[in-house]
Design a protein around this motif. Structure first.
Motif, short mmCIF file in Angstrom:
data_model
loop_
_atom_site.label_atom_id
_atom_site.label_comp_id
_atom_site.label_asym_id
_atom_site.label_seq_id
_atom_site.Cartn_x
_atom_site.Cartn_y
_atom_site.Cartn_z
N LYS A 114 0.79 -1.24 0.00
CA LYS A 114 0.00 0.00 0.00
C LYS A 114 0.82 1.29 0.00
O LYS A 114 0.26 2.36 -0.20
CB LYS A 114 -0.95 0.00 1.20
N GLU A 115 2.10 1.23 0.27
CA GLU A 115 2.93 2.45 0.33
C GLU A 115 2.30 3.50 1.26
O GLU A 115 2.12 4.65 0.89
CB GLU A 115 3.12 3.04 -1.06
N ARG A 116 1.99 3.08 2.46
CA ARG A 116 1.32 3.99 3.40
C ARG A 116 2.18 5.22 3.70
O ARG A 116 1.66 6.33 3.84
CB ARG A 116 1.00 3.24 4.70
N LYS A 119 1.87 7.75 0.87
CA LYS A 119 0.55 8.39 0.89
C LYS A 119 0.47 9.43 2.00
O LYS A 119 -0.12 10.50 1.82
CB LYS A 119 -0.54 7.33 1.03
N LYS A 120 1.07 9.10 3.14
CA LYS A 120 1.09 10.06 4.25
C LYS A 120 1.87 11.32 3.87
O LYS A 120 1.46 12.45 4.17
CB LYS A 120 1.72 9.41 5.49
N ARG A 315 -5.79 10.85 1.89
CA ARG A 315 -5.87 9.77 0.91
C ARG A 315 -7.31 9.49 0.51
O ARG A 315 -7.62 9.31 -0.68
CB ARG A 315 -5.24 8.50 1.50
#
Length: 346
Positions: A114-116, A119-120, A315
């Motif tokens: 998810k590549e959190r 994204k953050k 997001r």
């Protein structure tokens, strides 16, 4: 026949984004089938797809907490053993359920990345960010299947799915002229276009395209709200929200000329049929990877980033920076009309 067990329970739009990827995979691998675990309400998305078994799982009602996940794993193990497990969600519940099943069955498990962190960073409260487009969730879903030995060519042409509607659709489809679907609301205020401006946009479209038919999509309570709009008196405006089951809504979407939506589940449902979708963005941004399937980026309308330089703020649109609440109002009704008219008159 090789079967992959898929895990994806929410959210509605994310589950909808999975549909075209599974259709592509099944078209390219005739010996493959899927068993998808998801919320019962989402079953109509996948009804037209052969070699896909939808298993409705109500986690909140029947499988709460870790004990419920353990019980669900035991119940699933009584059924047929799949070739592999694809975790298309990668949240706490699937992070427990997936390994339990993988270990018990002795089969491989692949997880969505998810590549959190990225994204953050994209949602950080920083002005004039260097917006880098992240990998789309369509590609992330395909990545999981590729890890399991089933790479997919997402550029392959495939006929849109056919949803069989009921007789309740007849009065909606009877009017002649181009048909525009509109989903005026989203889950969060930060990605919902001001409703008074939406009405102005629709009035301008009706004035410019006299035989246009407009269909308003949304939840049951939204249908009641739409009926109070002054424009609702027009015979060319049809309120779908709360009037049809999801299966009929999908069948109606397949007959539309174009669609106008927020960053919402309706946007992704309309994308099943690869008709033009003009999308309006506020707190969120296409760069997060949730852009609708096979839609050109020029169909996206964004706020004025000079006036609101810290956008995007979230997001999924759940958070909006203080003072940015009216950011979407910087998208003018004329911009919407200018974008949609050529698509409706093509």
């Amino acid at each position: 026949m090789k079967e992959i067990l898929l895990l994806r329970f929410s959210a509605m739009g994310d589950v909808a984004m999975l549909q075209p990827i599974l259709r592509q995979a099944l078209a390219q691998y005739p010996d493959l089938r899927f068993r998808l675990l998801s919320r019962p309400a989402f079953a109509p998305f996948f009804a037209p797809i052969d070699r896909l078994e939808f298993v409705g799982i109500d986690l909140e009602k029947d499988y709460q907490g870790l004990g419920g996940i353990w019980r669900l794993s035991k119940e699933l193990q009584k059924g047929p053993k799949p070739l592999a497990i694809a975790d298309m969600h990668n949240v706490l519940r699937t992070q427990v359920l997936g390994p339990l099943l993988s270990w018990s069955w002795g089969i491989p498990l692949a997880k969505m990345q998810k590549e959190r962190g990225a994204k953050k960073k994209l949602a950080a409260p920083k002005a004039h960010k260097n917006i880098q487009y992240l990998r789309s969730h369509h590609l992330r879903y395909a990545d999981v299947l590729a890890k399991l030995g089933f790479p997919i060519d997402l550029s392959a042409e495939l006929a849109p799915p056919i949803f069989e509607g009921s007789t309740a659709l007849a009065p909606f489809l009877a009017p002649q002229g181009p048909k525009l679907g509109v989903a005026p609301k989203a889950r969060y205020a930060g990605k919902t276009y001001p409703l008074e401006l939406m009405q102005q946009s629709l009035e301008a479209l009706l004035a410019a395209c006299p035989n246009l038919q407009i269909y308003l999509f949304g939840g049951p309570s939204e249908g009641q709200e739409f009926s109070q709009w002054p424009i609702a008196q027009s015979k060319q405006l049809h309120i779908v929200a709360g009037q049809l089951p999801l299966s009929d809504e999908l069948a109606l979407m397949s007959q539309l000329t174009a669609f106008l939506a927020m960053d919402s589940s309706n946007m992704h449902m309309a994308a099943f049929f690869e008709k033009p979708i003009v999308s309006l963005w506020g707190a969120s941004h296409p760069a997060f990877g949730f852009y609708p399937w096979r839609q050109p980026l020029e169909y996206a309308l964004l706020p004025d980033y000079e006036q609101f330089p810290m956008l995007p703020s979230s997001r999924n649109g759940s958070k909006m920076f203080k003072g940015y609440e009216n950011a979407m109002a910087s998208i003018s009704p004329q911009q919407i009309v200018d974008k949609l008219l050529p698509l409706l008159q093509a």
